[in-house]
Enzyme design. Structure first.
Site, PDB file in Angstrom:
ATOM      1  N   ASP A   1      63.218  32.005 -31.126  1.00  0.00           N
ATOM      2  CA  ASP A   1      63.119  31.109 -32.280  1.00  0.00           C
ATOM      3  C   ASP A   1      62.231  31.747 -33.340  1.00  0.00           C
ATOM      4  OD1 ASP A   1      60.220  30.198 -31.780  1.00  0.00           O
ATOM      5  OD2 ASP A   1      61.178  29.715 -29.870  1.00  0.00           O
TER       6      ASP A   1
ATOM      7  N   GLU B   1      76.982  61.418 -17.805  1.00  0.00           N
ATOM      8  CA  GLU B   1      76.330  60.211 -18.343  1.00  0.00           C
ATOM      9  C   GLU B   1      75.050  60.583 -19.102  1.00  0.00           C
ATOM     10  OE1 GLU B   1      77.572  56.617 -15.292  1.00  0.00           O
ATOM     11  OE2 GLU B   1      76.133  58.103 -14.581  1.00  0.00           O
TER      12      GLU B   1
END
Ligand code: GLA
Length: 728
Positions: free
Chosen positions: A534, A614
């Site tokens: 928030d 990777e």
């Protein structure tokens, strides 16, 4: 001047670049809300409101022979209670004589340069671009309750903030039962509401509903802004799209219990009341004292995209504080999904070494580094390093990590306490527990009573001690359970209704002290993932862990919903392992990378288990992220797909403010044979400029925006593409 008072018509007008907000002090002194929307100049908007007998809607005593005048239908800036406005009210209180009514009439107003601040609470602040403040004082003379309504006008941002200060102007005690931050009326129109609901691991799912007659209520009573209902809504026209149509955003800058009520009333009028959750709320207002409510950030725009841009700009520039607001956020590796609680120094150093080799910049040690923390059932509160796992203590680990050229970050969950901790044994009364009742346990832990000043001081000493004793660059501040059994053993019984809000006043103060004293530390908020995502938290922590769900396909929906109100820079986003630990889904590394690059980027997997291919891909991803971060964090974000249309992909775009660079990303969530290729119309480009599109071809901005771009066929499991569109 963004704020004007027109004496003849008693209008108060707030203006931003594109919007106007009109109020009027009426014949009896009520402060009426007349209009919010595209700027109408000085027009007296009261022409649109007609007085007529609305049958069984009563009339104030002064107008007892005039049945056309009723508070029950009048659009107001902040409502009365108990005196005939039967819709949702902004405030409720009881007086010492037992009465429970008040009506607020205009007393005075004041226009000030600069933006007001709210004692003890985070709020939007002035930064590059001026702001003005309007304060309107209203009062009820029988109950002796006064209200100061604060309006902050940010002209350049198209943002208006609101907050209320309720004060006791009498000589007797008043008890507040409800204290909202604002009331906003939309007297005309037919509206939808967008809200952002969810659950742990699936936060902020965008939902759009047509308003029905009655009251829609979105609340959190969980002691946190919550996974379930984010304190942000949008009211928009049925026909509003990303690009057009009126929309109003309302965002509460608060991290605790909140409530938003949206009422479509008998006359098709909409009223929104937003603020503190009134459930079990009771605030004692002694004579001469006041209560300030959290701030609401309001914005009006045409089209959802523009509304999001307004919020993104406001949060980036005027909410987030500190040195990380604009600066590069270090690419981090977090050991949580790599090891959970099962680690030792050697294992951590192996991960760190690999991280340094791959180009990562920050090593974050997550949960499990302190004593008695073999799992998530014990150990919270003492914050003493576990020398079984880390024989040389944090010092040794940190110095070794730093020697690799990495920065060091640490996880803490300071607001919590385990029963099995020295802290609990010494201070059982520091936990929030109701007398005579075994409390609800969640993760087998309890919540500390931050409303108790001794607890506040203990946490300040503990956290500042950690930051002083060790060379720490980053803190992940977690909060892993809802607050129940709300009872403070340090608070008199009559004041227990104040505890939830006092908890947050104390938490904000703690954050404020720590961020001021340690400005070089980057704080990342977290609450079981994104349970406290928030604008209040964003004032102190420039980024927040968006969700515990790191599956890139789930993340698309989470990041999509979050993007309506919050900027990409606020969203912590990590590449994790495949199969994913939360969903079991397998996805390509490139898809995980492209999805996480739409936030504040990092890794959360066991780097020591990566293949050579990777590793090579991750090195490229990190270079790529560092290159695109300025566009992602400071550019404009466009949603180019709407999941409700079920097209089988998510597509989005970031465009630099000067329109010279655009980053177009797509993830296909449902690849099909012989399907319609994904085609999107680009947005936000310079129509007259020529762009190189992914090095494939060159094209004018206007053409790309009108005629769009067609992706090649993308096949396989959840394929993704990211391409640069660069102005030549
Ligand atoms: C929460 C966080 C995770 C991790 C764990 C540790 O769930 O969201 O990222 O830190 O706690 O217990």
């Amino acid at each position: 001047m963004s704020i004007r008072y027109i004496k003849e018509t008693k209008q108060l007008i707030l203006e931003t670049k594109n919007t106007g907000y009109h109020m009027k002090i009426d014949q009896l002194g009520y402060l009426q809300h007349m209009y919010y929307g595209p700027k109408p100049g000085q027009d007296d908007m009261s022409y649109a409101f007609r007085y007529y007998d609305r049958g069984f809607s009563g009339n104030p005593y002064d107008k007892r022979y005039d049945r056309t005048y009723s508070l029950d239908s009048m659009p107001q800036e902040y409502t009365s209670f108990g005196v005939g406005d039967f819709r949702i009210n902004s405030i409720a209180a009881s007086c010492s004589d037992g009465s429970r009514c008040a009506e607020f009439r205009y007393v005075s107003h004041e226009i000030k340069e600069g933006k007001y601040s709210i004692p003890g609470l985070p709020s939007v602040y002035e930064n590059c671009g001026k702001a003005q403040t309007l304060i309107v004082t209203l009062k009820d003379t029988a109950a002796n309750i006064g209200i100061r309504l604060y309006y902050g006008v940010f002209e350049d941002l198209d943002v208006i903030t609101r907050s209320a200060e309720i004060f006791n102007a009498g000589e007797e005690m008043v008890w507040l039962r409800k204290a909202s931050s604002m009331c906003l009326e939309l007297p005309y129109g037919s509206w939808d509401m967008m809200h952002f609901h969810g659950r742990h691991c699936m936060e902020r799912q965008a939902e759009r509903v047509k308003l029905f007659h009655g009251v829609h209520t979105l609340v959190s009573g969980r002691g946190m802004s919550s996974h379930q209902h984010n304190p942000f809504i949008i009211i928009c026209d049925h026909d509003t799209t990303e690009d057009s149509g009126p929309c109003y955003g309302m965002m509460l800058m608060y991290s605790g219990n909140h409530k938003t009520e949206v009422e479509l009333d008998q006359f098709e009028s909409v009223r929104v009341v937003m603020g503190l959750n009134d459930d079990r709320f009771r605030w004692e207002l002694a004579p001469g004292t006041s209560l300030n409510t959290p701030e609401v950030i309001l914005s009006y725009a045409e089209g959802l995209t523009q509304l999001s841009h307004n919020y993104h700009r406001c949060i980036r520039n005027n909410v987030v504080k500190g040195k990380f607001k604009y600066s590069h956020r270090p690419v981090l590796v977090n050991n949580w999904e790599a090891t959970y609680f099962d680690f030792n120094e050697e294992k951590l150093l192996q991960i760190a070494e690999k991280a340094a080799d791959l180009g990562m910049e920050l090593f974050v040690l997550d949960d499990g580094w302190f004593t008695n923390r073999e799992d998530d059932n014990a150990g919270l509160g003492d914050w003493v390093v576990d020398t079984n796992k880390l024989p040389g203590g944090l010092e040794s680990l940190i110095s070794k990590v730093k020697a690799m050229g990495l920065r060091f970050g640490l996880w803490i969950e300071p607001e919590m306490i385990s029963e099995d901790s020295d802290l609990y044994r010494a201070h059982p009364d520091w936990a929030l527990t109701a007398p005579g009742r075994a409390p609800m346990m969640a993760r087998n832990q309890l919540v500390l009573d931050l409303s108790n000043p001794d607890v506040h001081e203990y946490l300040y000493k503990t956290i500042s001690g950690l930051l002083r004793d060790y060379d720490i660059d980053y803190i992940k501040w977690d909060f892993n359970r809802p607050i129940s059994d709300v009872y403070s053993h340090a608070t008199p019984s009559a004041l227990q209704g104040e505890v939830p809000h006092r908890y947050y006043l104390s938490l904000y103060k703690l954050y404020d002290r720590l961020t001021s004293e340690f400005p070089d530390v980057l704080f990342e908020g977290c609450a079981g993932g994104g349970g406290r995502f928030d604008a209040g938290m964003l004032q102190y922590s420039p980024q927040i862990w968006t969700s515990d769900n790191t599956d890139p396909v789930s993340r698309l929906a989470i990041q999509y919903g979050t993007s309506f109100g919050y900027p990409c820079s606020a969203m912590g986003a990590h590449v994790s392992a495949s199969p994913n630990h939360q969903t079991g889904r397998k996805t390509p590394l490139s898809t995980r990378g492209i999805t996480a690059m739409a936030g504040s980027f990092g890794y959360e997997l066991d780097l020591t288990k990566l293949t050579e291919e990777e590793c090579a891909e991750i090195k490229e991803q990190i270079k790529r992220y560092k290159d695109v971060e300025p566009v992602v964090h400071s550019g404009l974000h466009y949603r180019l797909s709407d999941p409700s249309e079920n097209k089988g992909y998510y597509c989005w775009e970031h465009v630099s403010e000067d329109k010279s660079r655009c980053l177009l990303s797509i993830v296909v969530t449902d690849p099909q044979a012989n399907y319609t290729l994904a085609h999107v119309r680009l947005k936000g480009l310079d129509p007259n400029a020529v762009y190189s599109v992914g090095g494939e071809f060159e094209c004018r901005g206007s053409t790309l925006m009108r005629n769009g771009y067609t992706f090649p066929q993308l096949t396989g499991d959840y394929p993704a593409r990211q391409l640069d569109i660069i102005r030549i």
